[in-house]
Design an enzyme around this catalytic site. Structure first.
Site, PDB file in Angstrom:
ATOM      1  N   ALA A  91       0.854  -1.180   0.000  1.00  0.00           N
ATOM      2  CA  ALA A  91       0.000   0.000   0.000  1.00  0.00           C
ATOM      3  C   ALA A  91       0.894   1.236   0.000  1.00  0.00           C
ATOM      4  CB  ALA A  91      -0.902  -0.010   1.225  1.00  0.00           C
ATOM      5  N   GLY A 134       0.075  -4.952   0.909  1.00  0.00           N
ATOM      6  CA  GLY A 134      -1.160  -4.856   0.142  1.00  0.00           C
ATOM      7  C   GLY A 134      -1.083  -5.542  -1.197  1.00  0.00           C
ATOM      8  N   GLU A 137      -1.826  -9.074  -0.506  1.00  0.00           N
ATOM      9  CA  GLU A 137      -3.255  -9.170  -0.194  1.00  0.00           C
ATOM     10  C   GLU A 137      -4.105  -9.047  -1.445  1.00  0.00           C
ATOM     11  OE1 GLU A 137      -3.618  -7.413   4.289  1.00  0.00           O
ATOM     12  OE2 GLU A 137      -2.888  -6.031   2.748  1.00  0.00           O
ATOM     13  N   GLU A 157       4.157  -5.713   7.171  1.00  0.00           N
ATOM     14  CA  GLU A 157       3.579  -4.591   7.923  1.00  0.00           C
ATOM     15  C   GLU A 157       4.157  -4.450   9.326  1.00  0.00           C
ATOM     16  OE1 GLU A 157       0.446  -5.709   4.840  1.00  0.00           O
ATOM     17  OE2 GLU A 157       1.902  -6.763   6.098  1.00  0.00           O
TER      18      GLU A 157
END
Length: 283
Positions: A91, A134, A137, A157
Site C-alpha cells: 500500500a 497490500g 493481499e 507490515e
C-alpha cells in the site's frame, strides 16, 4: 514479457470506443482485452516509479475496470498484473503515514479494496517481482495466482509498526497454514515463488517472460466454458472458506441443481453424448 509490457505501455489508458469498456480515463492502470477471441480482460498496475504501490486512486481505478469487465458479456475471465519488477510493493505508505485512528475507523479505511472479492467472473493474478503487504493481499483476493519465477511474497507490515489490514492475516493463513502465515506476519520475512507454490499460495510458476501469456491462456480456457456455470462454480469454491462442511455441501448441491435450469448444462451433456464440442451460449 518485456515486449508485452512495452506494447501495453503504448496503449492509451482510456477505454476504447466500441470495446464494451466504460469510458474511464485511467491514470494508474492500463486496461486491454486479450486472447484470440478478446475474451480475457487485462488490468496492468502502472505506477512504475512507486513499484505499483497501491494508492487510493489506483484501487478506485482497478474497481472501475473490474466493473467494466464484469458488465462486458464478451469477457469470461480477468487477469491482474503489474510489471516485471513489481506486482505491487504494498500500500502507499505516504497516504497512510498521517492517518489517525478516527480517520481509519470512521471512514472504514481500505474497505473499497474488497470489491474484487465480489466480482463474479474469475480473476487471475499474474505476479512478477514484489507482492508485498497490500500487493500480496491483492493477489490473494484473486481466484488463481500464477507467479513468475522471481516473484516474492510477504506481509512486512510488522516492520512499519502495524499489521495487515486487507485480509493478509486471514487469507494467508487459509492458503499456507498457521505456522508459515504466523512466521511471515510476525517477522516480515518474504517467501519465493517456489516456496509459495510448495505452500499452496500459488498454483503455478513460470519464467518471467511467459507469465502474463500463461495467465491469459488460463483465462481463455475458462472463458470458453459457460460463463454462467463458471460463476456458479466460483461461488461454490469460495463457499468452502466461509461455511462448515455441511453448509458448504448444501450450497454446492443447490448450485449443482441450478445448473439443470440452464441451456448450457443441457448443451454440455448433449455434446458429450454426441461426441462433439459444446457450444455454450451463457444461458
Amino acid at each position: 514479457m518485456a515486449a508485452l509490457y512495452r506494447v501495453l505501455s503504448r496503449t492509451m489508458p482510456v477505454a476504447v470506443r466500441g470495446s464494451g469498456l466504460r469510458a474511464f480515463s485511467y491514470q494508474h492502470i492500463i486496461v486491454a482485452k486479450k486472447g484470440g477471441q478478446q475474451n480475457v480482460g487485462l488490468i496492468q498496475l502502472n505506477r512504475p516509479k512507486a513499484l505499483n504501490a497501491l494508492c487510493n486512486d489506483l484501487m478506485t481505478e482497478v474497481n472501475q475496470a473490474l466493473d467494466s469487465f464484469e458488465r462486458d458479456a464478451q469477457i469470461g475471465a480477468i487477469v491482474i498484473t503489474g510489471s516485471e519488477k513489481a506486482f505491487a510493493a504494498g500500500a502507499d505508505i505516504k497516504e497512510m503515514q498521517n492517518r489517525t485512528f478516527q480517520d481509519c475507523y470512521g471512514g472504514n479505511f481500505l474497505a473499497h479494496w474488497n470489491v474484487i472479492c465480489s466480482v463474479k467472473k474469475p480473476v487471475i493474478a499474474a505476479v512478477n517481482g514484489y507482492a508485498l503487504g497490500g500487493g500480496c493481499e491483492l493477489a490473494m483476493m484473486c481466484d488463481i495466482i500464477y507467479a513468475g519465477e522471481k516473484a516474492q511474497f510477504g506481509q512486512p507490515e510488522i516492520l512499519l509498526g502495524t499489521i495487515p489490514g486487507a485480509g493478509g492475516t486471514q487469507r494467508l493463513t487459509r492458503a499456507v497454514g498457521k505456522s508459515l502465515a504466523m512466521e511471515m506476519v510476525l517477522t516480515g520475512d518474504r517467501i519465493s515463488a517456489q516456496e509459495a507454490k510448495e505452500a499452496g499460495l500459488v498454483s503455478k510458476v513460470f519464467p518471467v517472460e511467459k507469465l502474463v501469456e500463461e495467465a491469459v491462456a488460463c483465462g481463455e480456457k475458462i472463458a470458453n466454458h459457460s460463463k454462467l456455470v463458471v460463476s456458479m462454480a466460483k461461488e461454490a469454491v469460495n463457499g468452502s472458506f466461509e461455511l462448515t462442511l455441511a453448509e458448504g455441501t448444501r450450497l454446492e448441491k443447490r448450485l449443482f441443481h441450478c445448473t439443470f435450469a440452464t441451456d448450457d448444462r443441457k448443451e454440455g451433456m448433449t455434446a458429450f453424448v454426441e461426441k462433439r464440442k459444446a457450444n455454450f451460449t451463457d444461458h
